[in-house]
Design an enzyme around this catalytic site. Sequence first.
Site, PDB file in Angstrom:
ATOM      1  N   ILE A  88      -1.992   6.728  13.951  1.00 18.22           N
ATOM      2  CA  ILE A  88      -1.337   7.514  12.901  1.00 18.22           C
ATOM      3  C   ILE A  88      -2.324   8.230  11.995  1.00 18.22           C
ATOM      4  O   ILE A  88      -1.927   8.993  11.121  1.00 18.22           O
ATOM      5  CB  ILE A  88      -0.384   6.647  12.033  1.00 18.22           C
ATOM      6  CG1 ILE A  88      -1.147   5.444  11.457  1.00 18.22           C
ATOM      7  CG2 ILE A  88       0.832   6.222  12.819  1.00 18.22           C
ATOM      8  CD1 ILE A  88      -0.304   4.618  10.495  1.00 18.22           C
ATOM      9  N   GLY A  89      -3.582   7.980  12.197  1.00 14.97           N
ATOM     10  CA  GLY A  89      -4.525   8.692  11.328  1.00 14.97           C
ATOM     11  C   GLY A  89      -5.941   8.459  11.785  1.00 14.97           C
ATOM     12  O   GLY A  89      -6.237   7.577  12.586  1.00 14.97           O
ATOM     13  N   GLU A  90      -6.803   9.305  11.289  1.00 13.36           N
ATOM     14  CA  GLU A  90      -8.212   9.163  11.638  1.00 13.36           C
ATOM     15  C   GLU A  90      -9.015   9.710  10.477  1.00 13.36           C
ATOM     16  O   GLU A  90      -8.725  10.787   9.965  1.00 13.36           O
ATOM     17  CB  GLU A  90      -8.513   9.950  12.912  1.00 13.36           C
ATOM     18  CG  GLU A  90      -9.958   9.834  13.324  1.00 13.36           C
ATOM     19  CD  GLU A  90     -10.198  10.421  14.709  1.00 13.36           C
ATOM     20  OE1 GLU A  90      -9.236  10.942  15.298  1.00 13.36           O
ATOM     21  OE2 GLU A  90     -11.348  10.357  15.158  1.00 13.36           O
ATOM     22  N   GLY A  91      -9.970   8.943  10.055  1.00 10.67           N
ATOM     23  CA  GLY A  91     -10.770   9.402   8.923  1.00 10.67           C
ATOM     24  C   GLY A  91     -12.229   9.207   9.190  1.00 10.67           C
ATOM     25  O   GLY A  91     -12.629   8.867  10.313  1.00 10.67           O
ATOM     26  N   LYS A 112      -6.489  -0.628  10.682  1.00 10.48           N
ATOM     27  CA  LYS A 112      -7.577   0.339  10.660  1.00 10.48           C
ATOM     28  C   LYS A 112      -8.780  -0.240  11.355  1.00 10.48           C
ATOM     29  O   LYS A 112      -9.269  -1.310  10.961  1.00 10.48           O
ATOM     30  CB  LYS A 112      -7.914   0.666   9.202  1.00 10.48           C
ATOM     31  CG  LYS A 112      -9.025   1.673   9.035  1.00 10.48           C
ATOM     32  CD  LYS A 112      -9.147   2.038   7.576  1.00 10.48           C
ATOM     33  CE  LYS A 112      -9.873   3.358   7.410  1.00 10.48           C
ATOM     34  NZ  LYS A 112      -9.690   3.876   6.042  1.00 10.48           N
ATOM     35  N   ASP A 205     -13.461   4.412  -3.189  1.00 11.53           N
ATOM     36  CA  ASP A 205     -13.282   5.529  -2.255  1.00 11.53           C
ATOM     37  C   ASP A 205     -11.947   6.217  -2.534  1.00 11.53           C
ATOM     38  O   ASP A 205     -11.153   6.457  -1.627  1.00 11.53           O
ATOM     39  CB  ASP A 205     -13.344   5.012  -0.815  1.00 11.53           C
ATOM     40  CG  ASP A 205     -13.482   6.144   0.195  1.00 11.53           C
ATOM     41  OD1 ASP A 205     -13.906   7.252  -0.218  1.00 11.53           O
ATOM     42  OD2 ASP A 205     -13.155   5.941   1.373  1.00 11.53           O
TER      43      ASP A 205
END
Lengths: 1056, 184
Positions: A88-91, A112, A205
């Site tokens: 669902i996401g990538e950072g 994560k 962060d």
Amino acid sequence: MSEIPSRDLEIFTRALELTVPERSAFLGQACHGDASLRQRIEALLATHHRLGDFLEQPPAEIARGRPGATVSEGPGDLIGRYKLLQQIGEGGCGVVYMAEQEEPVRRRVALKIIKPGMDTRSVIARFEAERQALALMDHPNIAKVFDAGSTESGRPYFVMELVRGIKITEYCDRERLSTEQRLALFMQVCHAVQHAHQKGIIHRDIKPSNILVTAALEGAPLPVVIDFGIAKATTSVQLTDKTFFTAFEMLIGTPAYMSPEQAEFASVDVDTRTDIYSLGVLLYELLTGSTPFDSRRLLKAGLDEIRRVIRDEEPLRPSTRLLRMADGDLTSIAQCRRSEPPKLVRAVAGDLDWIAMKALEKDRTRRYETANGLALDIRRFLAHETITARPPSRIYRFKKLIRRNRLLFVGLGLLALLLVAGLVAVSAALAREQQARQVADRALQSAKADQIKAETEATRSRHVTQFLEEMLQGVGPSVARGDDTKMLRRILDRTAETISDQLSGQPDVEAQLRGLIGRLYVEIGHFDIAESMHTAQVAIYRKSVPIRESDLASALFDLSVAYWKKRKLAEAEGVLDESLAIRRRVFGPEHPTVAATLNHLGAVYRRQRRLEESEKLTREGLAIRVRLFGHEHLEVADSLRNLAIVLVDRGQRGEGEAAAREMLAIRRRFLGHDHPLVAAALTDLAWVVGTANGSEEVEALETEAFGIQRRLLGDLHPDVARSAYLLGERMRSHGNLVEAHAVLGAVVSIQRHLLGEGHPDVLATLRGLALTLESQGQWVEAEKVHREALAQWRQRASLDDPHYRAEEESLARVLSMQRRYDEASAFLDATLTPAVLDQPYCVGLLDQRIDLRGRLGRLQEAVRDAALALRHRPEDDWRYSVLAALQAITGDTAGYEDTCQRYFARFGTTRDAFVADRLAKVCLLRPNSGPAVAALDGLADLALAGVAKHDHAQPYFQLCKAISQFRLGRDAEALSLASKVLESSRTFTHGQACAIAAMAHWRLGDREAARVMLARGESLAPPTLPQRDGDDPDRAWLAWIFSRICLEEAALLISP
Amino acid sequence: MSDATLLMGAVDRGEPEAAEQLLDLVYAELRGLAASKMARDVPGQTLQPTALVHEAWLRLIGDRHPKFKNRAHFFRAAAEAMRHILIDRARRKRTQRHGGGYERVDWDDLEVVVDASDDRLLALDEALEKFVREHPVQADLVKLRYFAGMTNEEVADALDISVSTAKNYWTFSRTWLLNELERG
């Protein structure tokens, strides 16, 4: 050339070279009638504004994938107790999956997986250490972290509460949230961070991708902060040497949000105030759509540069950032906030600027101490209360300035001494060198030796002054940006004192230094000393052998600036003429200095009201500058400014406004936002726009200018004072009298202090203040101020100034208003000496006295004044009417008839209803004034026809027609009209209407009605003039005269 | 024929196949170069497409100094190749995002750190197609500048126009394309 460029390209390119106002004409001609071509070009030109750096950046930067990527986990894999469902996401630091937990409860979570390159054990240990604290966090705006572990491939992972939402910045833009709505969301984020801080957790962060907004209860947006505890576990001490690059890489996503102390990689000293900084960045981005430092720029810059920028560079204030954007960008940013560009900038400027800047302080002790403090200030802002964030104090800013320019400021306090010491040393060296040279030169011809000597001295002194100039300019207001000019003043004063003593043997150095100091004095607004400095400088150059003409011309020019500032116009003109002649001779007609002199001389002419010459010179200077520099140039902007002003003076407002807008655009492009010249441009444009109509824009422009100037110059500066004066006048004209009073009162005392008594600015402000007091009905106070202004005027050499006469008129009026008629009369009698009565400008004063005498019933004296006023102003039709009426009532029948004849001769052919009404009425006042009654009846018809346009004047026009009908013997018509007049509420007309009605009744045979009507008229206008208090704008005494004359005629007709 | 220098000469003489062969050669070189960099270099280092093109030049041409005309042929091919690579990649990524099959291609190991937005790149390419038809020379210039990273001066050289004309073309082209993109 391999191709003939297409027409589109050619026309577009040529249009770009033109200024915006010129383009339209050019396109009309270049596209001749080809509408679609023109449309295409105009679309391109519009797009060009928004171009920015479109396509200037390479398409993408490609980074190397991690070696672990090939063995990465994917959907379906089981990690610990969790089954991965989908990514669902990538950072920057990892990939996030939606995962399913089976035990102990079945639920969906976010998982994560941290990218490789970390010491996994250390990360997990670190996380475990904080686990208890994390478990204590319980807040609706915080996503919980449940678990951590390591994958089979050895990478750390974290398990978190699953939040289905989108980045806060994206959400705000998608929903087009207004600034207030954004602030409300932001406050929730602050509260969440505060909660975490209270539990001892620092996020480290905070950035948009870690704040997700979900639509929770009833669609109300709920921001949720994710990743608490993860940054701490995955950064700083855990990093081994090997992973330095990874550290850098992790930064890549977010350097824009990194606090200065985080940028210090050596330091592990990070506390809650780091989060405050990042919140500040978030606030900045929510307000402006961009981060304080451009992420792309940071990314390209490399590690050291990132650190330098974050630690040392002051970000632009949010409102300044908005103003610096390209128009198109700003418009779309504003649209995303349901606002328009100027409105958005105004909303952000001021309090929100300071709140964001306080959160972004480099020195964390100056930031908000807590996230709640930040939220509280925003709440205060939303409630229009005073915020705690304030512009940094002058002392603080001064300290920062010193810190930034350490070298320059080594002992700034001693700078004056250094200057002098330096000059002494240079002079001594020069003297020695000259002696040596003289010995050596004996063999040479003396003329040649002189020349060499002069050249040497010139070179040396140029070096000296260049050095000094840099030092002094370093503290000049335009550079120091808002710092105290007092310091500069002290340095200058000390330097000025010592010049003649120390440099008497070095005329050239002395002259240059005096010039420099004079210019700086002008810049800080001390014109007297500036004048004396430049006068001395000019004297030195005049004596120098061989004569150095270009230096003399410059000195003359500088002197003219000092004269100009003191409004010594004749003197300014004299030295400018000389400077211009020299420059033309030395440099030829096409030279920047020639253009500058022309421009300045044009301004002097304008002040002297020689408008045609002024426009000619200004255009000449502008043309030279455009030829030399092209359209986009600051000096061109200077010329455009003067042109705009003189054009407005000459009544060409539209053209003037175009020039003023172009001038402002050029200055903004070159100088940014916070610059004195931009402030001046705003003021000028406000003036130009304001002369056309009092639009809202004017006030916005003036307020903006005022803000810039105060920031840059402090309150004690003539320019700031003048802007404040304009604001005060604006308030007065809008009827905000209390504010206007306060502002103008303060301005006047500042201007007195800065400019001295009698300065035009002081006089203008005094006048504004007095008029404000008048509007408030404070006659005593108003009188005091008028008298004071008059006293200051009288100290000036020349009183041939309309403004001075206006002041005298005002005083007379204020005295009348207080019913101090005798004093008013005495004052006017004293003022209107025979010499003054000869001058056309005495008319305003005469009008005051006519009015005064009229209302006091001193009609014989009023006749004389009215005759004189008419002689000065035969173009005012109403003056004939006043004179003829006064002559009629004082029994000067011959004079009355003569005035009527002349009146009719001059205005008998008018088409104006009011002019016709006045003319007919006064000529019909007596049965035989001269002009034919039939012609006067025609004028009465013309007036009556005017009712269509001026229905409020209907009774006046009907009365006029009633009289003409009566004089023509049409009594029934006259009676009917007069009766209508008597039904109206215009009581001034009633006395005369009664007289006409009475006479008409009589001639129609209704004697009783005639007597009743006559009695009514007599009661309305008794034989002696009733005294009225206060102002008399309708000149009741004049209406009384008209009534009396008709009533007397009626009384003779109607026998008792 | 595989030597780039020879191929460039052939393109210049107008041999029909040569341009395509040069493109293939440069394309292969660029991909290979990128892959080998991936295997060798320190993690985290970023590569720019334009840097890759210039490196390919050094490897294929070396220190020989071909006529500037030939140089132009090379960079035109490189720009074209780079454009293909980037566009293909963007298309593939989009397919994946929309649930398409997962196909492992070596280029997928490259990760775009600063996302240039694939959709935007594809839209730009569409606009560029249209631009080619109306303004072929200017479109050439865009490819050379944007995809091969040439400077104004280099582009002027390659297209045999003056630098100021190149600048005018560049401004016009950017404006035209942005206008086209905004019209959507």
